[in-house]
Design a protein around this motif. Structure first.
Motif, PDB file in Angstrom:
ATOM      1  N   LEU A   1       8.568 -25.127 -36.829  1.00 28.21           N
ATOM      2  CA  LEU A   1       8.632 -25.714 -38.163  1.00 28.21           C
ATOM      3  C   LEU A   1       8.851 -27.215 -38.020  1.00 28.21           C
ATOM      4  O   LEU A   1       9.795 -27.652 -37.350  1.00 28.21           O
ATOM      5  CB  LEU A   1       9.774 -25.066 -38.941  1.00 28.21           C
ATOM      6  CG  LEU A   1       9.791 -25.156 -40.462  1.00 28.21           C
ATOM      7  CD1 LEU A   1       8.511 -24.591 -41.055  1.00 28.21           C
ATOM      8  CD2 LEU A   1      11.007 -24.384 -40.996  1.00 28.21           C
ATOM      9  N   LEU A   2       7.976 -28.008 -38.636  1.00 31.34           N
ATOM     10  CA  LEU A   2       7.977 -29.459 -38.496  1.00 31.34           C
ATOM     11  C   LEU A   2       8.147 -30.101 -39.866  1.00 31.34           C
ATOM     12  O   LEU A   2       7.444 -29.744 -40.819  1.00 31.34           O
ATOM     13  CB  LEU A   2       6.650 -29.899 -37.873  1.00 31.34           C
ATOM     14  CG  LEU A   2       6.507 -31.325 -37.362  1.00 31.34           C
ATOM     15  CD1 LEU A   2       7.386 -31.540 -36.130  1.00 31.34           C
ATOM     16  CD2 LEU A   2       5.040 -31.604 -37.018  1.00 31.34           C
TER      17      LEU A   2
ATOM     18  N   ARG B   1      10.059 -34.291 -37.227  1.00 26.60           N
ATOM     19  CA  ARG B   1      11.191 -33.664 -36.533  1.00 26.60           C
ATOM     20  C   ARG B   1      11.016 -32.148 -36.485  1.00 26.60           C
ATOM     21  O   ARG B   1      10.602 -31.523 -37.463  1.00 26.60           O
ATOM     22  CB  ARG B   1      12.498 -34.010 -37.246  1.00 26.60           C
ATOM     23  CG  ARG B   1      13.760 -33.450 -36.593  1.00 26.60           C
ATOM     24  CD  ARG B   1      14.999 -33.860 -37.376  1.00 26.60           C
ATOM     25  NE  ARG B   1      15.003 -33.282 -38.710  1.00 26.60           N
ATOM     26  CZ  ARG B   1      15.560 -32.093 -39.008  1.00 26.60           C
ATOM     27  NH1 ARG B   1      16.145 -31.375 -38.072  1.00 26.60           N
ATOM     28  NH2 ARG B   1      15.529 -31.657 -40.258  1.00 26.60           N
ATOM     29  N   ILE B   2      11.309 -31.565 -35.326  1.00 27.20           N
ATOM     30  CA  ILE B   2      11.263 -30.110 -35.191  1.00 27.20           C
ATOM     31  C   ILE B   2      12.496 -29.522 -35.854  1.00 27.20           C
ATOM     32  O   ILE B   2      13.633 -29.777 -35.440  1.00 27.20           O
ATOM     33  CB  ILE B   2      11.195 -29.692 -33.713  1.00 27.20           C
ATOM     34  CG1 ILE B   2       9.920 -30.235 -33.054  1.00 27.20           C
ATOM     35  CG2 ILE B   2      11.256 -28.170 -33.582  1.00 27.20           C
ATOM     36  CD1 ILE B   2       9.852 -30.010 -31.559  1.00 27.20           C
ATOM     37  N   VAL B   3      12.272 -28.734 -36.898  1.00 27.97           N
ATOM     38  CA  VAL B   3      13.377 -28.140 -37.654  1.00 27.97           C
ATOM     39  C   VAL B   3      13.863 -26.861 -36.991  1.00 27.97           C
ATOM     40  O   VAL B   3      15.065 -26.576 -36.948  1.00 27.97           O
ATOM     41  CB  VAL B   3      12.939 -27.867 -39.102  1.00 27.97           C
ATOM     42  CG1 VAL B   3      14.015 -27.125 -39.881  1.00 27.97           C
ATOM     43  CG2 VAL B   3      12.572 -29.173 -39.800  1.00 27.97           C
ATOM     44  N   GLY B   4      12.943 -26.071 -36.480  1.00 25.74           N
ATOM     45  CA  GLY B   4      13.332 -24.806 -35.869  1.00 25.74           C
ATOM     46  C   GLY B   4      12.159 -24.139 -35.191  1.00 25.74           C
ATOM     47  O   GLY B   4      10.994 -24.472 -35.451  1.00 25.74           O
TER      48      GLY B   4
ATOM     49  N   LEU C   1      12.239 -17.028 -38.270  1.00 20.87           N
ATOM     50  CA  LEU C   1      12.233 -18.428 -38.688  1.00 20.87           C
ATOM     51  C   LEU C   1      12.651 -18.565 -40.150  1.00 20.87           C
ATOM     52  O   LEU C   1      13.419 -19.481 -40.505  1.00 20.87           O
ATOM     53  CB  LEU C   1      10.834 -19.016 -38.474  1.00 20.87           C
ATOM     54  CG  LEU C   1      10.705 -20.535 -38.547  1.00 20.87           C
ATOM     55  CD1 LEU C   1      11.555 -21.198 -37.464  1.00 20.87           C
ATOM     56  CD2 LEU C   1       9.243 -20.951 -38.395  1.00 20.87           C
ATOM     57  N   ARG C   2      12.179 -17.660 -40.954  1.00 20.42           N
ATOM     58  CA  ARG C   2      12.521 -17.710 -42.390  1.00 20.42           C
ATOM     59  C   ARG C   2      14.006 -17.458 -42.599  1.00 20.42           C
ATOM     60  O   ARG C   2      14.646 -18.120 -43.432  1.00 20.42           O
ATOM     61  CB  ARG C   2      11.682 -16.668 -43.131  1.00 20.42           C
ATOM     62  CG  ARG C   2      11.843 -16.685 -44.638  1.00 20.42           C
ATOM     63  CD  ARG C   2      11.021 -15.579 -45.267  1.00 20.42           C
ATOM     64  NE  ARG C   2      11.186 -15.537 -46.709  1.00 20.42           N
ATOM     65  CZ  ARG C   2      10.801 -14.534 -47.469  1.00 20.42           C
ATOM     66  NH1 ARG C   2      10.193 -13.472 -46.917  1.00 20.42           N
ATOM     67  NH2 ARG C   2      10.999 -14.572 -48.765  1.00 20.42           N
TER      68      ARG C   2
ATOM     69  N   SER D   1       9.296 -30.982 -24.963  1.00 15.98           N
ATOM     70  CA  SER D   1       8.072 -30.677 -24.204  1.00 15.98           C
ATOM     71  C   SER D   1       7.803 -29.184 -24.103  1.00 15.98           C
ATOM     72  O   SER D   1       6.657 -28.764 -23.909  1.00 15.98           O
ATOM     73  CB  SER D   1       8.172 -31.278 -22.802  1.00 15.98           C
ATOM     74  OG  SER D   1       9.232 -30.701 -22.073  1.00 15.98           O
ATOM     75  N   GLU D   2       8.844 -28.356 -24.213  1.00 11.82           N
ATOM     76  CA  GLU D   2       8.642 -26.915 -24.132  1.00 11.82           C
ATOM     77  C   GLU D   2       7.925 -26.368 -25.365  1.00 11.82           C
ATOM     78  O   GLU D   2       7.426 -25.244 -25.344  1.00 11.82           O
ATOM     79  CB  GLU D   2       9.980 -26.200 -23.953  1.00 11.82           C
ATOM     80  CG  GLU D   2      10.684 -26.522 -22.637  1.00 11.82           C
ATOM     81  CD  GLU D   2      12.041 -25.861 -22.531  1.00 11.82           C
ATOM     82  OE1 GLU D   2      12.208 -24.767 -23.107  1.00 11.82           O
ATOM     83  OE2 GLU D   2      12.941 -26.439 -21.893  1.00 11.82           O
ATOM     84  N   ALA D   3       7.871 -27.161 -26.426  1.00  9.61           N
ATOM     85  CA  ALA D   3       7.220 -26.681 -27.652  1.00  9.61           C
ATOM     86  C   ALA D   3       5.736 -26.463 -27.457  1.00  9.61           C
ATOM     87  O   ALA D   3       5.132 -25.565 -28.042  1.00  9.61           O
ATOM     88  CB  ALA D   3       7.469 -27.666 -28.787  1.00  9.61           C
TER      89      ALA D   3
END
Length: 482
Positions: free
Chosen positions: A16-17, A22-25, A59-60, A422-424
């Motif tokens: 989630l961006l 920013r990566i939210v989760g 995620l939700r 980087s793992e994303a």
């Protein structure tokens, strides 16, 4: 908010961006492989959809507010898989995956029957590609081949579940051997060579363009608003490039996941199939890339962990504390055959040089080194194709190990950098593509993440690795065809 869905081989991963990048989760759900016969590798697409639903629920639950604000979805996925659909889009058989080696005979048949293959598709026929798989099905499962109404790539089958539309895009389609890679469109000639037509192929859009909208009933179930755009998306490696901001000619990265990939962006179509280098479309219009691929990379370490009954963290800690590994055996990482530079589905994986004094830590070192040397072979193939790099980003699960990153820098004699997040990998690139499809510019969205670590090659260690690399290459050459 923007959602990235990355359909990997071992996991479906979601990211989630937010609107600032920013990566939210993140969330994920595991997948398993089936190998009912030697060289076979299959998955049931229904498992992909179940895993996606599981990850969505995670995620939700973890980020209900941001998740409900999602306006764009991007897709990334394992390339080359053959999802065969019949009437009413019914699955005809399990999907045949990228690391499946059964169609080696069909590769030779396709090469012989299609002299223009290399010029049009830019690649050698290899068992991992989609086209030889369909020739295998036509020969060995003719009753299934006769029922095929559509052939989809893995992420595009997920798209069908999301939107109801059959759509693909050039970066993934280039891995089928049915795409005219320079024109970024299906080739009637290459399709006909496999007994197929354009009518059985999905519609093509660019990776950054909308491919449809989320089905209303699915949007309601997931608690999303109307008109959520689903982007064209990208093959996993092109999506990873978008995630680390590799958008300009000369930008490149190494992905240490199940497979090992060395990816460099080009401003034009530059095929060089003689070196088993892949020439594919990038996920941006008017961009292409060259790529070397080894079929087993971080998966070699997972295999060794299972073999000795230890986890990766334990083995890496042992290795880092030992220091010297001068007596380590040589490891060939060809657990599923190899692509670049050998194009050899029968290439063997093995340890060579075991002694009574060999310890587990020596074998751990050998596994990492063998994968690193496979990457060095890939870089040499890219250099033979006219590509030069001075710095490469490292992404994927293998990027968690500073020891491995430094070894890669030393062996390849190239600076290696690791970016924040980087793992994303492909999930971040997919989310960025979802953002681009719903409004935004490449310069604003596809920025390079901050550098978290930098690994400069050490000339002395490079010199010490040179004779071991020569031994590694000699060992394969002696075993080829044995």
């Amino acid at each position: 908010m923007h959602l990235g869905i990355d359909l990997g081989t071992s996991e479906v991963k979601l990211l989630l961006l937010d609107g600032s990048g920013r990566i939210v989760g993140t969330a994920g759900a595991p997948l398993t492989l089936s190998s009912p016969e030697p060289l076979w590798s299959e998955q049931n697409p229904a498992d992909w959809w179940r895993a996606t639903g599981t990850a969505i629920a995670q995620l939700r639950a973890a980020h209900p507010g941001p998740f409900a604000a999602v306006r764009g979805i991007g897709l990334s996925g394992q390339m080359h898989g053959a999802v065969l659909l019949g009437a009413d889009d019914k699955l005809l058989r399990p999907a045949i995956l990228w690391n499946d080696g059964r169609s080696h005979a069909e590769c030779a048949e396709l090469e012989a029957a299609t002299p223009a293959l290399h010029d049009i598709a830019g690649n050698l026929a290899m068992p991992g590609f989609t086209a030889p798989k369909l020739l295998w099905v036509r020969k060995h499962e003719p009753e299934i081949f006769a029922q095929i109404s559509s052939v989809l790539l893995p992420k595009d089958w997920l798209r069908l579940q999301l939107t109801g539309d059959k759509v693909s895009e050039p970066s993934d389609a280039a891995g089928t051997l049915w795409l005219d890679v320079a024109r970024r469109d299906w080739s009637e000639e290459l399709l006909a060579a496999c007994g197929l037509t354009r009518a059985q192929m999905p519609w093509l859009v660019e990776s950054t363009e909308p491919s449809g909208v989320l089905r209303p009933e699915l949007a309601r179930t997931w608690g999303l608003g109307a008109d959520v755009i689903v982007a064209g998306g990208a093959g996993d490696n092109a999506a990873s490039a978008i995630g680390i901001g590799a958008t300009q000619p000369g930008d490149g990265f190494i992905s240490l996941g199940t497979s090992g990939v060395l990816f460099v962006v080009n401003d034009r179509y530059r095929p060089n199939p003689a070196s088993a280098v892949h020439a594919f479309c990038h996920a941006l219009p008017q961009r292409w890339h060259q790529m070397s691929v080894m079929l087993s990379a971080a998966s070699c370490l997972r295999w060794f962990c299972n073999l000795v009954g230890a986890d990766e963290a334990t083995l890496l800690a042992e290795l880092e504390s030992k220091g010297s590994t001068a007596d380590a055996p040589t490891f060939l990482p060809y657990l599923a055959g190899e692509r670049t530079p050998h194009n050899d589905p029968f290439a063997p994986g093995l340890f060579h040089g075991l002694k009574a004094q060999t310890h587990r830590v020596d074998c751990t070192y050998a596994v990492l080194e063998g994968v690193t040397f496979g990457l060095a072979d890939g870089l040499d193939a890219l250099r033979a194709a006219g590509t030069e790099v001075k710095q490469l980003s490292l992404v994927g699960g293998g990027s968690r190990s500073p020891y491995w990153a430094q070894q890669i820098a030393d062996a390849l004699n190239v600076e290696i950098v690791i970016h924040t997040g980087s793992e994303a990998g492909g999930a971040l690139g997919a989310a960025r593509l979802g953002w681009l499809a719903s409004g935004g510019t490449v310069d604003a969205i596809c920025k390079r993440p901050d550098i978290a670590a930098r690994f400069t090659p050490n000339p002395e260690r490079h010199a010490r690795l040179a004779p071991r690399l020569a031994r590694f290459r000699d060992l394969y050459s002696r075993l080829r065809g044995a």
